[in-house]
Scaffold this active site. Sequence first.
Site, PDB file in Angstrom:
ATOM      1  N   GLU A 265       0.876  -1.169   0.000  1.00 48.57           N
ATOM      2  CA  GLU A 265       0.000   0.000   0.000  1.00 48.57           C
ATOM      3  C   GLU A 265       0.911   1.217   0.000  1.00 48.57           C
ATOM      4  O   GLU A 265       1.666   1.433   0.955  1.00 48.57           O
ATOM      5  CB  GLU A 265      -0.899   0.003   1.230  1.00 48.57           C
ATOM      6  CG  GLU A 265      -1.829   1.197   1.299  1.00 48.57           C
ATOM      7  CD  GLU A 265      -2.578   1.284   2.619  1.00 48.57           C
ATOM      8  OE1 GLU A 265      -2.737   2.406   3.137  1.00 48.57           O
ATOM      9  OE2 GLU A 265      -2.985   0.230   3.158  1.00 48.57           O
ATOM     10  N   CYS A 302      -4.144   7.035   5.786  1.00 47.59           N
ATOM     11  CA  CYS A 302      -3.963   6.681   4.380  1.00 47.59           C
ATOM     12  C   CYS A 302      -5.209   6.961   3.560  1.00 47.59           C
ATOM     13  O   CYS A 302      -5.145   7.025   2.330  1.00 47.59           O
ATOM     14  CB  CYS A 302      -3.570   5.211   4.248  1.00 47.59           C
ATOM     15  SG  CYS A 302      -4.675   4.076   5.119  1.00 47.59           S
TER      16      CYS A 302
END
Length: 515
Positions: A265, A302
């Site tokens: 990620e 995030c």
Amino acid sequence: MSDSPTGTAFRIANNVGEGRVVAAPVWSVDPRTGKAREQVAVEADAAEVDAAVRAAYATRGALADRGARARLLRAAAELLDAARDRVVEAADAETALGPVRLTGELARTTAQLRYFAGIVEDGAFLDVRISRPDPATTPPTPDLRRMKVPLGVVAVYAASNFPLAFSVPGGDTASALAAGCPVVVKAHPDHPATSELCAALLRKAAAESGLPEDVVRLVHGFDAGTELVRHPLVAAAGFTGSVRGGRALFDAAAARPVPIPFHGELGSLNPVVITEAAAAERAEELGAGLAASMTLGQGQFCTKPGFVLAPAGEAGDRFLSALTDAVSETEPGVMLDHRMRDAFLDGVRERAALPGVTVTVTPGAGGEHTVSGGVLVTDAGPLAEGGHAALLEECFGPVTVVARYASREEAGTVLGLLPGNLTATLHTADEDPEAPGLLADLTPLAGRILVNGWPTGVAVADAQHHGGPYPATTSLSTSVGGTAIERWLRPVTYQSTPQHLLPPELRDATEAGEG
């Protein structure tokens, strides 16, 4: 060179005596002051990484017992809960995220461990499929029995912004152990003491569950991270971090003599589109909601909404006014480390200096160690024409970019320029004629599509997907939710295999002792 730390863990390479190299110390640093708290460990060299991986590899047979895996995950949750005060105190001292946020994150982490224990016991993740012999088919079908098996040792790279839920005891570790894979975690330098504490609790949980402690190992250091992804006994990797760091590790994983899956990620802008009807209906509510979401955790989630397409005109003005007021009222806060703080300050300066960009709330230095949130505003037209590319890149921290669009077509053009994301959000109103088309434009951009909500906050659930097109992630998998376990498994089919040689899950019920 002095060995006094000044901000984060760093490397010392002093030649001492007979040409030996002193191992670099790993320091726990207080981000509120930038000063060292304590030396926690030393960075692992290649030999130490090799020893950790081989020790973990040796535990694969013990992890074949699904019952023991479930016990391990539940025991880990119990020990973490019991040590809550120590864990939260350690994490707060190293991240400045605050006891309230960290207590909630720990609760999420332990719930996630128990959630995967239930998945292990249920067994559906094995995806068992049996095709009985059928000589009448063309070609004839033999006895075929298929299930998923663990890949092997998993390298987990801890995240900076979630010292628990995406770090040593987090989702990558929990799902890998649930799959039957030993784990070697590369600790993040922003919270080494928290990592050591959590690793010790996981290893204790393993011992209490009748498993070797080495089902979980921990290493520190930048070089250790590169050694880990290249180790021939590491079978897969999970990473949460920056585009630059994640891409380097991804490339290293692909360049190995035997490439391995790298589930990274990396970065996400998390675009939001507000229709004119939505702004007209609830401009003030939308402004306050966006401010809360983009400043949550000092903008270090995030899933922070970092880019917003809002309508030009009176309704858009009301939304922007509400957003400006709400962000202006937020207090300055501490980022995870001074390196991230410097990158944030540089990023907002670069963006604010672009032609046509207006700063309605100035983001920047709230003090010597803090930052303040801000809002940058521009017209969507230059973006639609391919200009101001920096505004379409993630800026980690409490800032968002609002691009004011003059038409539905202009908004769609800008969306077509965006990279892949973890989330994409549409704010609309009832019977809004723009909604279907905009939702269709947003769907290719992200792994999770929200309507009339905000993306910060990721539920741990069977239907969750936390991932998206590159650069949000390097694979099509999720790192949150039940299907995160699939990253660490591969399918195997047994053909015409006698019952006694089959794994218990593939045997007929009477042979497996179930009937």
